[in-house]
Design a protein around this motif. Structure first.
Motif, PDB file in Angstrom:
ATOM      1  N   GLU A  53       0.980  -1.396  -0.033  1.00 27.41           N
ATOM      2  CA  GLU A  53      -0.014  -0.009   0.085  1.00 27.41           C
ATOM      3  C   GLU A  53       0.943   1.411  -0.055  1.00 27.41           C
ATOM      4  O   GLU A  53       1.925   1.513   0.831  1.00 27.41           O
ATOM      5  N   VAL A  54       0.395   2.379  -0.904  1.00 21.28           N
ATOM      6  CA  VAL A  54       1.461   3.512  -1.139  1.00 21.28           C
ATOM      7  C   VAL A  54       0.419   4.674  -1.678  1.00 21.28           C
ATOM      8  O   VAL A  54      -0.714   4.126  -1.890  1.00 21.28           O
ATOM      9  N   GLU A  55       1.092   5.747  -1.242  1.00 24.75           N
ATOM     10  CA  GLU A  55       0.212   6.859  -1.534  1.00 24.75           C
ATOM     11  C   GLU A  55       1.222   8.081  -2.238  1.00 24.75           C
ATOM     12  O   GLU A  55       2.126   8.329  -1.789  1.00 24.75           O
ATOM     13  N   ALA A  56       0.777   8.396  -3.450  1.00 19.60           N
ATOM     14  CA  ALA A  56       1.596   9.340  -4.302  1.00 19.60           C
ATOM     15  C   ALA A  56       1.357  10.895  -3.796  1.00 19.60           C
ATOM     16  O   ALA A  56       0.038  11.338  -3.511  1.00 19.60           O
ATOM     17  N   ARG A 184      -6.633   9.154  -1.139  1.00 24.24           N
ATOM     18  CA  ARG A 184      -5.583   9.047   0.107  1.00 24.24           C
ATOM     19  C   ARG A 184      -6.171   9.322   1.614  1.00 24.24           C
ATOM     20  O   ARG A 184      -7.406   9.869   1.531  1.00 24.24           O
ATOM     21  N   VAL A 185      -5.588   8.443   2.481  1.00 18.53           N
ATOM     22  CA  VAL A 185      -6.073   8.642   3.704  1.00 18.53           C
ATOM     23  C   VAL A 185      -5.802   9.782   4.680  1.00 18.53           C
ATOM     24  O   VAL A 185      -4.587  10.010   4.650  1.00 18.53           O
ATOM     25  N   GLY A 186      -6.760  10.226   5.399  1.00 22.97           N
ATOM     26  CA  GLY A 186      -6.580  11.276   6.463  1.00 22.97           C
ATOM     27  C   GLY A 186      -6.143  12.693   6.108  1.00 22.97           C
ATOM     28  O   GLY A 186      -5.532  13.354   7.058  1.00 22.97           O
ATOM     29  N   VAL A 187      -6.110  12.952   4.788  1.00 24.95           N
ATOM     30  CA  VAL A 187      -5.418  14.220   4.434  1.00 24.95           C
ATOM     31  C   VAL A 187      -6.677  15.350   4.555  1.00 24.95           C
ATOM     32  O   VAL A 187      -7.859  14.999   4.552  1.00 24.95           O
ATOM     33  N   THR A 193      -8.750  12.962  -4.331  1.00 26.48           N
ATOM     34  CA  THR A 193      -7.626  12.439  -5.417  1.00 26.48           C
ATOM     35  C   THR A 193      -7.315  10.983  -4.945  1.00 26.48           C
ATOM     36  O   THR A 193      -6.792  10.562  -4.156  1.00 26.48           O
ATOM     37  N   PRO A 194      -7.462  10.114  -6.218  1.00 27.31           N
ATOM     38  CA  PRO A 194      -7.314   8.665  -5.886  1.00 27.31           C
ATOM     39  C   PRO A 194      -5.878   8.392  -6.106  1.00 27.31           C
ATOM     40  O   PRO A 194      -5.748   7.619  -6.888  1.00 27.31           O
ATOM     41  N   TRP A 195      -4.921   8.681  -5.317  1.00 25.33           N
ATOM     42  CA  TRP A 195      -3.575   8.380  -5.603  1.00 25.33           C
ATOM     43  C   TRP A 195      -3.229   7.446  -4.537  1.00 25.33           C
ATOM     44  O   TRP A 195      -1.732   7.539  -4.189  1.00 25.33           O
TER      45      TRP A 195
END
Length: 223
Positions: A53-56, A184-187, A193-195
């Motif tokens: 699991e990652v986020e850009a 993204r989680v918790g921003v 934004t589906p990154w």
């Protein structure tokens, strides 16, 4: 079709990470992060995790990024060169780790959100003594960073250097059909934004938590 190169086991090169963070995020799924921290002192065995699991995050065009308001001493590493580790402290409690992308002077990174421990399980358990199962050892960015033994002093480590205590290797490519993406989680900004990218079915993928419920300081938005 698979996501990632067919060079399993090879160190990731700087040029391979000098790309858009969104592209890099997909490619990092299935990659392996190796940490030899503390091994030299004889009190731990190396820990290796497989990223699931990652986020850009980008820079000036990404309101959720640490670099949205420009370059500072704290986010300096995120401006490159690619292939280095960007480690930051969040909410006064946790460290989180990112792989820096793009070219030198252009901000971009991929937050490491979740991973499966594939070696050094005993060391990982000692570092994460409160984990109720091995699946929880590196589920979520703070747990992942703790499992690898990372903290702020490791900000800037070169993951592409064969002699580095923390290295990044290509793993077995993840089939495209197994890759999912979403917000993204918790921003607190750019909420939809589906990154965020993850490997479907992995028990080490963290639970989704929508952001936007409270304002956070600029340096605490990412992740």
């Amino acid at each position: 079709m698979t996501v990632g190169p067919e060079t399993s086991g090879a160190l990731v090169t700087r040029d391979e990470m000098a790309i858009d963070p969104v592209v890099a995020a997909r490619r990092l799924l299935g990659c392996v992060v190796e940490s030899r921290l503390s091994v030299a002192d004889g009190d731990a065995e190396p820990v290796a995790v497989r990223l699931v699991e990652v986020e850009a995050y980008r820079g000036a065009d990404d309101p959720a990024s640490h670099c949205y308001r420009g370059r500072t001493a704290r986010n300096e590493v995120m401006f490159g060169p690619a292939g280095h580790l960007y480690v930051y402290f969040v909410y006064g409690m946790h460290f989180c780790a990112n792989v820096v992308c793009l070219t030198d002077g252009v901000a971009g990174a991929v937050l490491l959100r979740g991973a499966e421990v594939i070696s050094g399980v005993e060391t990982a358990r000692a570092r994460r003594a409160t984990a109720r199962s091995d699946a929880e050892l590196a589920r979520g960015p703070a747990r992942l960073t703790s499992t690898l033994g990372l903290h702020r002093a490791h900000d800037g480590i070169d993951l592409t250097d064969p002699d580095s205590p923390v290295r990044l290797r290509w793993g077995t490519a993840v089939p495209a059909a197994s890759v999912r993406n979403g917000p993204r989680v918790g921003v607190a900004s750019a909420i939809g934004t589906p990154w965020r990218f993850w490997v479907d079915g992995s028990s080490a993928v963290s639970s989704y938590r929508r952001g936007g419920r409270r304002r956070t300081p600029a340096l605490e938005r990412q992740g």
